[in-house]
Every structure is written in structure tokens, then in C-alpha cells.
Design a protein around this motif. Sequence first.
Motif, mmCIF file in Angstrom:
data_model
loop_
_atom_site.group_PDB
_atom_site.id
_atom_site.type_symbol
_atom_site.label_atom_id
_atom_site.label_comp_id
_atom_site.label_asym_id
_atom_site.label_seq_id
_atom_site.Cartn_x
_atom_site.Cartn_y
_atom_site.Cartn_z
ATOM 1 N N ALA A 29 96.964 118.401 -22.197
ATOM 2 C CA ALA A 29 95.699 118.238 -22.922
ATOM 3 C C ALA A 29 94.795 119.418 -22.566
ATOM 4 N N ILE A 30 94.114 119.955 -23.578
ATOM 5 C CA ILE A 30 93.235 121.106 -23.384
ATOM 6 C C ILE A 30 91.850 120.773 -23.932
ATOM 7 N N ALA A 31 90.828 120.890 -23.072
ATOM 8 C CA ALA A 31 89.451 120.610 -23.481
ATOM 9 C C ALA A 31 88.947 121.757 -24.350
ATOM 10 N N GLN A 33 86.146 122.938 -27.805
ATOM 11 C CA GLN A 33 85.073 122.648 -28.758
ATOM 12 C C GLN A 33 85.495 123.044 -30.172
ATOM 13 N N ASP A 34 86.465 123.961 -30.286
ATOM 14 C CA ASP A 34 86.787 124.537 -31.593
ATOM 15 C C ASP A 34 88.264 124.496 -31.976
ATOM 16 N N MET A 35 89.114 123.869 -31.173
ATOM 17 C CA MET A 35 90.562 123.768 -31.403
ATOM 18 C C MET A 35 91.267 125.124 -31.377
ATOM 19 N N LYS A 36 90.594 126.160 -30.893
ATOM 20 C CA LYS A 36 91.207 127.478 -30.767
ATOM 21 C C LYS A 36 91.235 127.952 -29.321
ATOM 22 N N ASN A 37 90.252 127.496 -28.545
ATOM 23 C CA ASN A 37 90.081 127.990 -27.180
ATOM 24 C C ASN A 37 89.910 126.851 -26.191
ATOM 25 N N LEU A 38 90.332 127.106 -24.957
ATOM 26 C CA LEU A 38 89.968 126.238 -23.849
ATOM 27 C C LEU A 38 88.555 126.693 -23.489
ATOM 28 N N ASN A 39 87.556 125.926 -23.885
ATOM 29 C CA ASN A 39 86.176 126.370 -23.718
ATOM 30 C C ASN A 39 85.205 125.222 -23.473
ATOM 31 N N ALA A 49 92.921 119.110 -27.469
ATOM 32 C CA ALA A 49 94.147 119.457 -28.174
ATOM 33 C C ALA A 49 95.288 119.039 -27.260
ATOM 34 N N VAL A 50 96.189 118.215 -27.773
ATOM 35 C CA VAL A 50 97.289 117.690 -26.975
ATOM 36 C C VAL A 50 98.595 118.278 -27.498
ATOM 37 N N TYR A 51 99.344 118.902 -26.581
ATOM 38 C CA TYR A 51 100.602 119.572 -26.929
ATOM 39 C C TYR A 51 101.736 119.051 -26.076
ATOM 40 N N ASP A 52 102.938 119.050 -26.635
ATOM 41 C CA ASP A 52 104.160 118.887 -25.862
ATOM 42 C C ASP A 52 104.693 120.292 -25.629
ATOM 43 N N VAL A 53 104.919 120.641 -24.354
ATOM 44 C CA VAL A 53 105.330 121.992 -23.984
ATOM 45 C C VAL A 53 106.683 121.940 -23.287
ATOM 46 N N THR A 54 107.620 122.757 -23.771
ATOM 47 C CA THR A 54 108.905 122.941 -23.106
ATOM 48 C C THR A 54 109.022 124.413 -22.743
ATOM 49 N N PRO A 123 86.740 130.804 -20.112
ATOM 50 C CA PRO A 123 87.350 130.396 -21.381
ATOM 51 C C PRO A 123 88.512 131.327 -21.737
ATOM 52 N N GLU A 124 89.529 130.756 -22.356
ATOM 53 C CA GLU A 124 90.665 131.527 -22.837
ATOM 54 C C GLU A 124 91.257 130.807 -24.038
ATOM 55 N N THR A 125 92.116 131.491 -24.766
ATOM 56 C CA THR A 125 92.684 130.873 -25.964
ATOM 57 C C THR A 125 93.666 129.770 -25.555
ATOM 58 N N ILE A 126 93.829 128.814 -26.441
ATOM 59 C CA ILE A 126 94.811 127.750 -26.209
ATOM 60 C C ILE A 126 96.198 128.359 -26.098
ATOM 61 N N GLN A 127 96.482 129.370 -26.897
ATOM 62 C CA GLN A 127 97.787 130.025 -26.844
ATOM 63 C C GLN A 127 98.054 130.603 -25.449
ATOM 64 N N GLU A 128 97.049 131.222 -24.815
ATOM 65 C CA GLU A 128 97.221 131.765 -23.469
ATOM 66 C C GLU A 128 97.547 130.659 -22.463
#
Length: 165
Positions: A29-31, A33-39, A49-54, A123-128
Motif C-alpha cells: 500500500a502506498i499513501a 494524494q494523486d495516485m502518481k506519487n508517494l506524497n 494505491a494498493v499493488y501486488d508486487v512480484t 516524496p517519490e513516484t509510485i513507480q520508483e
Amino acid sequence: MPSIRRLSLVTDEVHAPTPQRQAGALRVAIATQDMKNLNAHFGSAKRFAVYDVTREEWNLVEAVAFDDVSDESGTHRTEGDDRIAPKVEALMGCHLLFCLAIGGPSAAKVVSAKIHPIKVPQPETIQEVLLRTQMMLRTCPPPWLRKVLAQANVAANKPSFEDED
């Protein structure tokens, strides 16, 4: 077969069930405000934003949104006005929680729900965040992550050093 992604709004009236976790995946789970960044701080996050990561991929599982969030003033609301419990309940089933900050009482509730909170200094991007999580899974995970993986029944591929006859 097309992948199906569920976006759910969590309110006081409706709590949608959490989708099944992908086999062998770590739920993150990533906190945000904009669904693009951990911010966001945990208490003031409008969304998670909740992801399954392998090791090979990540998939968006759901976006959980909240209307009533903290104003980050450092003061607590009146007794009985709990905004933390619904967030923790909505994140049940997650293994890791990335946020900019989380208070002690909130962290205790998150940990008791078997979610490992990780504070990120900037803050950093969710992708990072997802790429760094994958890198930890691909290489030698730190001890705290190995414990999380064991609790989540996510098997790490370990080389076998035994000779086969």
C-alpha cells in the motif's frame, strides 16, 4: 484473458472486500494524494494505491479513497473521532505500507494488523517505490523483509547447494 482491476471507495457505509492476492506476490500500500506519487502522511492520505508486487511485475489491485483525513496540524480531534481504524481496516491484507510519516499510535495499529510501515524521507513516484520493492525481492532481502515474506507465505527462491544423485 484480460486483467480486471477493481477501484473501490471506502466510506462509513460500504466496505468492499479486498481482492484475492496474486500467488507469490507481496501486497504493498502506498499513501498518495494523486495516485502518481508517494506524497502523503498516513493520517492525511486521501488515497492508498494498493499493488501486488512480484520479482517480475506489479499489478494495481485497488485504490482506496478517504474523504475525512488529517490536516497534518499535529493536533488530535475530539475523543471518539477515530480516522485511523478505518484506514487500517481498509489496508488489511497488505504486507507493506509506504508513507512519508506515521505517528506512533497509528504505527502501532498498523503493526498489530501485520502490516509493516515504511517511512520514506522524500516524496517519490509510485513507480520508483515499486521498482525498489522489486529490487529488494530480487536480491537478498533485508531481515525485516524476509520476516514479512515468511509471514505472507511468499517463498523466496533459494539456490540448492545439495548434489542430486
